[in-house]
Write an enzyme that holds these catalytic residues in place. Structure first.
Site, PDB file in Angstrom:
ATOM      1  N   SER A  38       0.827  -1.196   0.000  1.00 13.97           N
ATOM      2  CA  SER A  38       0.000   0.000   0.000  1.00 13.97           C
ATOM      3  C   SER A  38       0.872   1.260   0.000  1.00 13.97           C
ATOM      4  O   SER A  38       1.673   1.447  -0.903  1.00 13.97           O
ATOM      5  CB  SER A  38      -0.959  -0.045   1.194  1.00 13.97           C
ATOM      6  OG  SER A  38      -2.023   0.859   1.018  1.00 13.97           O
ATOM      7  N   ASP A 186      -5.796  -3.960  -2.103  1.00 11.02           N
ATOM      8  CA  ASP A 186      -4.738  -3.626  -1.149  1.00 11.02           C
ATOM      9  C   ASP A 186      -4.058  -4.875  -0.569  1.00 11.02           C
ATOM     10  O   ASP A 186      -4.720  -5.777  -0.059  1.00 11.02           O
ATOM     11  CB  ASP A 186      -5.361  -2.807  -0.008  1.00 11.02           C
ATOM     12  CG  ASP A 186      -4.330  -2.098   0.839  1.00 11.02           C
ATOM     13  OD1 ASP A 186      -3.418  -2.764   1.352  1.00 11.02           O
ATOM     14  OD2 ASP A 186      -4.452  -0.864   0.994  1.00 11.02           O
TER      15      ASP A 186
END
Length: 305
Positions: A38, A186
Site C-alpha cells: 500500500s 490492497d
C-alpha cells in the site's frame, strides 16, 4: 551501511516512513532492496527508481489530497451516489489518478517497468497485493509469471495501484490474463508488513530493516461519522490498522522501527501540513532511537542460525 528496506502500508500515515528514510540516509545508510504494501509500496517504488528521502519529503509535504481522485467533485458525491457506486463497482473511487501520479514521478527518473530497475531479470523491488478472486497474496513482479505475464514488462505504477487499492474506498483493479480476470486490492488484507520477504536460510549479507506504523494512539471504538459508508470504511480501516500489529516475532521486532502515527487513520487523506510534519518527525525520531541500539552483528548472533 547497506540495508534492505521493508515498509508497512497505512495511507497518509506513510509520511512517518519518509521521516525514517531521511534519518537512515543522514546516518549514511544506502538501500539495496525494497519492499512494501500500500503506502509502503509507494515509498519502496520511488526509492527503487532513484528518489532520496529528502525528495520524498518535499513530495509528501506538497501533495494535494485531491491527487487521489480524478476530479475534486468526486469527493463530494452524495451518500446515495456513493452507495450506488460501491455496490456497482465494488468501490467508490477510481485509483486511476493515483496510478497516473505515481507513473509521472517514476518517469522523471527515466524508469517505467520493473525491467528498467532489474539486473539479470531480478527486481530489487517487491510489491505486495491481494488477488481476492484467487484468494491469495501476490508479490509483484515475481508472481506475474503465474499469470502468463512477463514481469520485466510490467509497469511499476500499475503494481503500486494494485497494492494501494483499499477495498470499499477504491475500486478493485481488474487484472486480465489468459482470458481470465482477477480483482486485485490492497496487499494489507494479507500482509501489511512483509518484513519476511527477503529472508533466507543463509546468513544475510545485509540487514533487512522494517519500518512499521504503530497504531496504539487510535481509539478504534470511536467514529466521527455514523452513515453506512463510513461504517464500512471503519471496519476495513480497523482491520488494516490492526493487521500484524498484535503479534510480531522477536526476530522481526528487533530489526523493526516502530513509528507512532499520532491517531491518523489509513483513509484520512486530508491531514494538515502541520500534522504531516509531526508524522515526519515521528518517523525521524523513532529511527534515531532505533539506530542508537541497533547492531547487525548482535542480530546475526542472536537470531540467525
Amino acid at each position: 551501511m547497506i540495508a534492505n528496506a521493508v515498509f508497512e502500508g497505512g495511507g497518509m500515515k506513510g509520511i512517518g516512513l519518509i521521516g525514517a528514510v531521511c534519518c537512515f540516509e543522514k546516518m549514511g545508510y544506502k538501500w539495496n532492496k525494497f519492499a512494501g504494501t500500500s503506502a509502503g509500496a509507494v515509498i519502496a517504488s520511488l526509492l527503487a527508481v532513484g528518489y532520496k528521502g529528502e525528495e520524498l519529503k518535499n513530495i509528501a509535504m506538497n501533495l494535494d489530497k485531491d491527487v487521489f481522485f480524478k476530479k475534486k467533485w468526486i469527493r463530494e458525491l452524495s451518500l446515495i451516489k456513493k452507495s450506488f457506486t460501491l455496490f456497482k463497482d465494488k468501490g467508490i473511487y477510481s485509483s486511476d489518478a493515483v496510478k497516473e501520479y505515481i507513473g509521472e514521478l517514476i518517469s522523471k527518473k527515466g524508469k517505467r517497468t520493473f525491467g528498467d530497475i532489474s539486473v539479470d531479470g531480478k527486481s530489487p523491488l517487491k510489491i505486495v497485493a491481494s488477488d481476492i478472486t484467487k484468494k491469495r497474496m501476490i508479490i509483484l513482479p515475481d508472481d506475474l509469471k503465474e499469470y502468463g505475464i512477463d514481469p520485466m514488462k510490467f509497469e511499476i505504477a500499475e503494481a503500486v495501484r494494485m497494492s494501494i487499492s483499499i477495498p470499499l474506498y477504491f475500486k478493485p483493479v481488474k487484472f486480465y490474463y489468459k482470458g481470465e480476470c482477477s480483482y486485485i486490492v490492497d496487499g494489507g488484507i494479507l500482509s501489511n508488513f512483509p518484513i519476511w520477504i527477503f529472508d533466507t536460510e543463509e546468513v544475510p549479507e545485509f540487514p533487512t530493516i522494517g519500518f512499521k506504523l504503530a497504531e496504539k494512539d487510535i481509539n478504534y471504538g470511536e467514529s466521527k461519522k455514523m452513515d453506512f459508508i463510513s461504517y464500512l470504511f471503519d471496519i476495513f480501516g480497523t482491520m488494516i490498522d490492526k493487521n500484524e500489529e498484535v503479534y510480531v516475532k522477536d526476530k522481526y521486532a528487533v530489526r523493526t522501527v516502530f513509528i507512532p502515527t499520532l491517531g491518523v487513520r489509513s483513509t484520512e487523506f486530508n491531514i494538515s501540513g502541520k500534522m504531516r510534519m509531526k508524522l515526519f518527525q515521528s518517523g525521524y525520531s523513532s529511527s534515531e532511537r532505533f539506530l542508537h541500539l541497533w547492531d547487525f552483528n548482535n542480530y546475526i548472533r542472536d537470531y540467525v542460525k
